[in-house]
Design a protein around this motif. Structure first.
Motif, mmCIF file in Angstrom:
data_model
loop_
_atom_site.group_PDB
_atom_site.id
_atom_site.type_symbol
_atom_site.label_atom_id
_atom_site.label_comp_id
_atom_site.label_asym_id
_atom_site.label_seq_id
_atom_site.Cartn_x
_atom_site.Cartn_y
_atom_site.Cartn_z
ATOM 1 N N PHE A 1 0.816 -1.230 0.000
ATOM 2 C CA PHE A 1 0.000 0.000 0.000
ATOM 3 C C PHE A 1 0.845 1.273 0.000
ATOM 4 N N GLY A 2 2.139 1.168 0.359
ATOM 5 C CA GLY A 2 2.976 2.356 0.462
ATOM 6 C C GLY A 2 4.094 2.149 1.457
ATOM 7 N N ARG A 3 4.746 3.249 1.811
ATOM 8 C CA ARG A 3 5.953 3.152 2.632
ATOM 9 C C ARG A 3 5.667 3.545 4.080
ATOM 10 N N VAL A 4 6.225 2.782 5.015
ATOM 11 C CA VAL A 4 6.095 3.081 6.446
ATOM 12 C C VAL A 4 7.488 3.285 7.015
ATOM 13 N N LYS A 5 7.677 4.358 7.780
ATOM 14 C CA LYS A 5 8.920 4.546 8.515
ATOM 15 C C LYS A 5 8.568 4.885 9.957
ATOM 16 N N PHE A 6 9.256 4.280 10.893
ATOM 17 C CA PHE A 6 9.050 4.622 12.297
ATOM 18 C C PHE A 6 10.072 5.670 12.725
ATOM 19 N N THR A 7 9.584 6.696 13.418
ATOM 20 C CA THR A 7 10.444 7.767 13.913
ATOM 21 C C THR A 7 10.486 7.692 15.444
ATOM 22 N N ILE A 8 11.374 8.457 16.038
ATOM 23 C CA ILE A 8 11.390 8.501 17.496
ATOM 24 C C ILE A 8 10.162 9.239 18.030
ATOM 25 N N ALA A 9 9.806 8.917 19.258
ATOM 26 C CA ALA A 9 8.775 9.654 19.999
ATOM 27 C C ALA A 9 9.214 9.589 21.453
ATOM 28 N N HIS A 10 9.017 10.650 22.197
ATOM 29 C CA HIS A 10 9.433 10.632 23.606
ATOM 30 C C HIS A 10 8.243 10.357 24.491
ATOM 31 N N HIS A 11 8.159 9.113 24.976
ATOM 32 C CA HIS A 11 6.993 8.630 25.713
ATOM 33 C C HIS A 11 7.376 7.296 26.339
ATOM 34 N N GLY A 12 6.414 6.456 26.725
ATOM 35 C CA GLY A 12 6.702 5.118 27.238
ATOM 36 C C GLY A 12 5.937 4.117 26.403
ATOM 37 N N SER A 13 6.093 2.826 26.703
ATOM 38 C CA SER A 13 5.298 1.823 26.004
ATOM 39 C C SER A 13 5.311 0.520 26.788
ATOM 40 N N SER A 14 4.134 0.134 27.293
ATOM 41 C CA SER A 14 4.023 -1.155 27.975
ATOM 42 C C SER A 14 2.715 -1.803 27.580
ATOM 43 N N THR A 15 2.713 -3.143 27.634
ATOM 44 C CA THR A 15 1.522 -3.908 27.235
ATOM 45 C C THR A 15 0.452 -3.792 28.329
ATOM 46 N N PRO A 16 -0.785 -4.201 28.034
ATOM 47 C CA PRO A 16 -1.828 -4.181 29.070
ATOM 48 C C PRO A 16 -1.436 -4.989 30.313
ATOM 49 N N GLU A 17 -0.554 -6.004 30.136
ATOM 50 C CA GLU A 17 -0.091 -6.794 31.276
ATOM 51 C C GLU A 17 1.035 -6.084 32.033
ATOM 52 N N GLY A 18 1.474 -4.943 31.524
ATOM 53 C CA GLY A 18 2.491 -4.156 32.222
ATOM 54 C C GLY A 18 3.919 -4.442 31.811
ATOM 55 N N PHE A 19 4.102 -5.191 30.709
ATOM 56 C CA PHE A 19 5.457 -5.510 30.272
ATOM 57 C C PHE A 19 5.974 -4.497 29.253
ATOM 58 N N TYR A 20 7.274 -4.299 29.288
ATOM 59 C CA TYR A 20 7.969 -3.428 28.326
ATOM 60 C C TYR A 20 7.629 -3.838 26.891
ATOM 61 N N ALA A 21 7.317 -2.858 26.063
ATOM 62 C CA ALA A 21 6.908 -3.176 24.685
ATOM 63 C C ALA A 21 7.765 -2.453 23.656
ATOM 64 N N GLY A 22 9.028 -2.236 23.986
ATOM 65 C CA GLY A 22 9.905 -1.531 23.054
ATOM 66 C C GLY A 22 9.692 -0.032 23.165
ATOM 67 N N GLU A 23 10.365 0.706 22.302
ATOM 68 C CA GLU A 23 10.251 2.159 22.333
ATOM 69 C C GLU A 23 8.970 2.604 21.629
ATOM 70 N N PRO A 24 8.367 3.693 22.116
ATOM 71 C CA PRO A 24 7.227 4.258 21.397
ATOM 72 C C PRO A 24 7.720 4.909 20.105
ATOM 73 N N ALA A 25 6.835 5.069 19.152
ATOM 74 C CA ALA A 25 7.249 5.574 17.845
ATOM 75 C C ALA A 25 6.263 6.581 17.283
ATOM 76 N N GLY A 26 6.756 7.344 16.325
ATOM 77 C CA GLY A 26 5.896 8.096 15.424
ATOM 78 C C GLY A 26 5.882 7.341 14.105
#
Ligand code: NI
Ligand code: MN
Length: 231
Positions: free
Chosen positions: A99-124
């Motif tokens: 469908f097209g091109r996707v690029k992930f950029t940095i974002a300054h925030h947090g990211s955890s799953t509903p179970e409370g586990f680390y889910a990698g860095e947040p992105a734009g």
């Protein structure tokens, strides 16, 4: 290409070739969403991060639609563990999908799953589809590298949070528009809960005072997008 806003950070893109792409589909638990997940299908779901108000109904929609979920590695592994097809990426990387091109950029925030586990860095998300470039900043603080993102990409539409408390508020979001220099900014991540109440019309006038253009979408509204930069 069409863009539909469900409120909060949730969007539906319908490409010219009729592919349906969702971003951060937080619908059933979202008091401002005009639709529920039962009504929505998707070919692709792109996630900025794993917080419940972004992961939302991803698993449910992806299972019934056989969608491909696109996310940073840790979050992609998480959804894959729930039995959903995933494409693992990471910040700074881009990939050409059908469908097209996707690029992930940095974002300054947090990211955890509903179970409370680390889910990698947040992105734009930087999306180029049907010749149109969209920058969905994700949940983020204001950061100076937005200027670099704006210099390296002619952003037609920027989707920027204005709700404050968890993300940029109006003042910082106006500055982010000056950094990114989009042809049009659409405010997001406001009025879902009282803690992020913010007036999109105030944001719009402040953006216009700086010489930029903003569009406030009603929750549920769908608009036709156009390439606004000459490319
Ligand atoms: Ni968040
Ligand atoms: Mn959020």
């Amino acid at each position: 290409m069409k863009l539909r806003y469900f409120s909060h950070s949730a969007f539906q893109i319908t490409t010219d070739s009729n592919k349906i792409i969702l971003i951060d589909p937080f619908l059933d638990g979202n008091p401002t969403s005009p639709v529920t997940s039962d009504e929505i299908f998707a070919d692709y779901i792109i996630l900025t991060h794993a917080h419940g108000d972004h992961l939302g109904d991803t698993i449910k929609i992806a299972k019934k639609s056989n969608s491909l979920v696109i996310a940073v590695n840790e979050l992609a592994n998480y959804v894959a563990g729930k039995g959903v097809k995933a494409h693992n990426m990471h910040i700074g990387g881009s990939y050409n999908f059908e469908f097209g091109r996707v690029k992930f950029t940095i974002a300054h925030h947090g990211s955890s799953t509903p179970e409370g586990f680390y889910a990698g860095e947040p992105a734009g998300i930087l999306l180029t589809i049907d010749g149109i470039t969209i920058y969905h900043t994700g949940d983020t603080a204001l950061f100076y590298d937005m200027k670099l993102i704006g210099e390296m990409n002619k952003i037609d539409y920027m989707l920027a949070p204005i709700g404050d408390n968890f993300t940029m508020g109006i003042e910082d979001a106006v500055k982010s528009v000056e950094f990114v220099n989009p042809k049009c900014v659409i405010p997001i991540h406001y009025n879902t809960f009282s803690v992020i109440n913010s007036d999109p019309q105030t944001f719009k006038s402040k953006v216009e005072e700086k010489g930029y253009s903003a569009k406030v979408l009603n929750f549920g509204e769908e608009i036709q997008l156009q390439a606004l930069w000459e490319k």
